[in-house]
Design a protein around this motif. Sequence first.
Motif, mmCIF file in Angstrom:
data_model
loop_
_atom_site.group_PDB
_atom_site.id
_atom_site.type_symbol
_atom_site.label_atom_id
_atom_site.label_comp_id
_atom_site.label_asym_id
_atom_site.label_seq_id
_atom_site.Cartn_x
_atom_site.Cartn_y
_atom_site.Cartn_z
ATOM 1 N N ILE A 83 0.706 -1.437 -0.064
ATOM 2 C CA ILE A 83 -0.038 -0.087 0.151
ATOM 3 C C ILE A 83 0.893 1.194 -0.042
ATOM 4 O O ILE A 83 0.582 2.175 -0.634
ATOM 5 N N PHE A 84 1.997 1.274 0.677
ATOM 6 C CA PHE A 84 2.689 2.484 0.929
ATOM 7 C C PHE A 84 3.647 2.711 -0.439
ATOM 8 O O PHE A 84 3.625 3.846 -0.849
ATOM 9 N N THR A 85 4.018 1.629 -0.868
ATOM 10 C CA THR A 85 5.149 1.734 -1.966
ATOM 11 C C THR A 85 4.410 1.844 -3.344
ATOM 12 O O THR A 85 4.885 2.233 -4.399
ATOM 13 N N LYS A 86 3.133 1.609 -3.435
ATOM 14 C CA LYS A 86 2.505 1.574 -4.831
ATOM 15 C C LYS A 86 2.459 3.141 -5.347
ATOM 16 O O LYS A 86 2.445 3.274 -6.564
ATOM 17 N N GLY A 87 2.397 3.999 -4.546
ATOM 18 C CA GLY A 87 2.623 5.546 -4.973
ATOM 19 C C GLY A 87 3.908 5.885 -5.520
ATOM 20 O O GLY A 87 3.943 6.927 -6.383
ATOM 21 N N PHE A 88 4.778 5.187 -5.258
ATOM 22 C CA PHE A 88 6.286 5.367 -5.701
ATOM 23 C C PHE A 88 6.492 4.971 -7.371
ATOM 24 O O PHE A 88 6.786 5.801 -8.196
ATOM 25 N N PHE A 89 5.762 3.905 -7.898
ATOM 26 C CA PHE A 89 5.891 3.314 -9.104
ATOM 27 C C PHE A 89 4.554 3.087 -9.646
ATOM 28 O O PHE A 89 4.073 3.656 -10.721
ATOM 29 N N LYS A 90 3.881 1.844 -9.006
ATOM 30 C CA LYS A 90 2.860 1.259 -9.671
ATOM 31 C C LYS A 90 1.526 2.435 -10.117
ATOM 32 O O LYS A 90 0.800 2.437 -10.885
ATOM 33 N N GLU A 91 1.322 3.240 -8.903
ATOM 34 C CA GLU A 91 0.250 4.136 -9.257
ATOM 35 C C GLU A 91 0.819 5.676 -8.781
ATOM 36 O O GLU A 91 0.136 6.432 -8.060
ATOM 37 N N ASN A 92 2.174 5.888 -9.298
ATOM 38 C CA ASN A 92 2.673 7.409 -9.237
ATOM 39 C C ASN A 92 1.699 8.338 -9.829
ATOM 40 O O ASN A 92 1.313 8.264 -10.954
ATOM 41 N N PRO A 93 1.246 9.166 -9.172
ATOM 42 C CA PRO A 93 0.337 10.127 -9.677
ATOM 43 C C PRO A 93 0.859 11.156 -10.841
ATOM 44 O O PRO A 93 0.151 11.435 -11.671
ATOM 45 N N THR A 94 1.996 11.131 -10.886
ATOM 46 C CA THR A 94 2.259 12.179 -12.003
ATOM 47 C C THR A 94 2.774 11.288 -13.230
ATOM 48 O O THR A 94 2.450 11.598 -14.351
ATOM 49 N N PHE A 95 3.696 10.216 -13.142
ATOM 50 C CA PHE A 95 4.099 9.523 -14.190
ATOM 51 C C PHE A 95 3.165 8.379 -14.903
ATOM 52 O O PHE A 95 3.446 8.051 -15.720
ATOM 53 N N VAL A 96 2.393 7.886 -13.716
ATOM 54 C CA VAL A 96 1.265 6.825 -14.198
ATOM 55 C C VAL A 96 0.022 7.175 -14.510
ATOM 56 O O VAL A 96 -0.682 7.123 -15.348
ATOM 57 N N LEU A 97 -0.737 7.851 -13.406
ATOM 58 C CA LEU A 97 -1.958 8.019 -13.508
ATOM 59 C C LEU A 97 -2.288 9.644 -14.014
ATOM 60 O O LEU A 97 -3.517 9.831 -14.299
ATOM 61 N N LEU A 98 -1.093 10.326 -14.046
ATOM 62 C CA LEU A 98 -1.085 11.587 -14.987
ATOM 63 C C LEU A 98 -2.109 12.547 -14.214
ATOM 64 O O LEU A 98 -3.067 13.309 -14.776
#
Length: 178
Positions: A8-23
């Motif tokens: 849950i904590f690390t998904k924001g780094f790569f898998k669900e990064n708000p800038t580079f993945v989720l835009l």
Amino acid sequence: MSKRKLDIFTKGFFKENPTFVLLLGMCPTLATTTSAINGLSMGLATLFVLVLSNIVISAIAPVVPDKVHIPVYIVVIATFVTIFIPLIVVNCIVLGRAEAFASKNGIVDSALDGLGIGFGFTMALTVLGMVREILGSGSVFGWKFISGDGLLVFIMAPGAFIALGYLMVLFNKIAKKN
């Protein structure tokens, strides 16, 4: 920390990064990253609001009727955003996490999600700000290490789009390898 909590904590780094993945949060991403310190500051302020709003929304979600949950979440987020008014442009990230995660999970998991997404956003804005500052003025965090003028385009709006595009390609290539 359990594997689930770490995920849950690390998904924001790569898998669900708000800038580079989720835009998400493209306005602050493009507008505030003229320097590394600006990107870091906006990222940390967003992290603070994400964590606190996720905690509050997770706590009140079970008692908020479905018909009014979005307006209630907006009021909660707006309350925290008042600490730093320019955060109004990141409401899409904060509201997105409130709706997608905090409203459906417990307080600890929601706090971890807010931390992870916030750190991922902070990392993205800081890196983008560093690239733009290095190429645009030959400095990083205000420390000038290249004499002369940089490429002015990177301090201006077109440079934000160019740098973001290349960083997204690089980020996604690295993320696919992991």
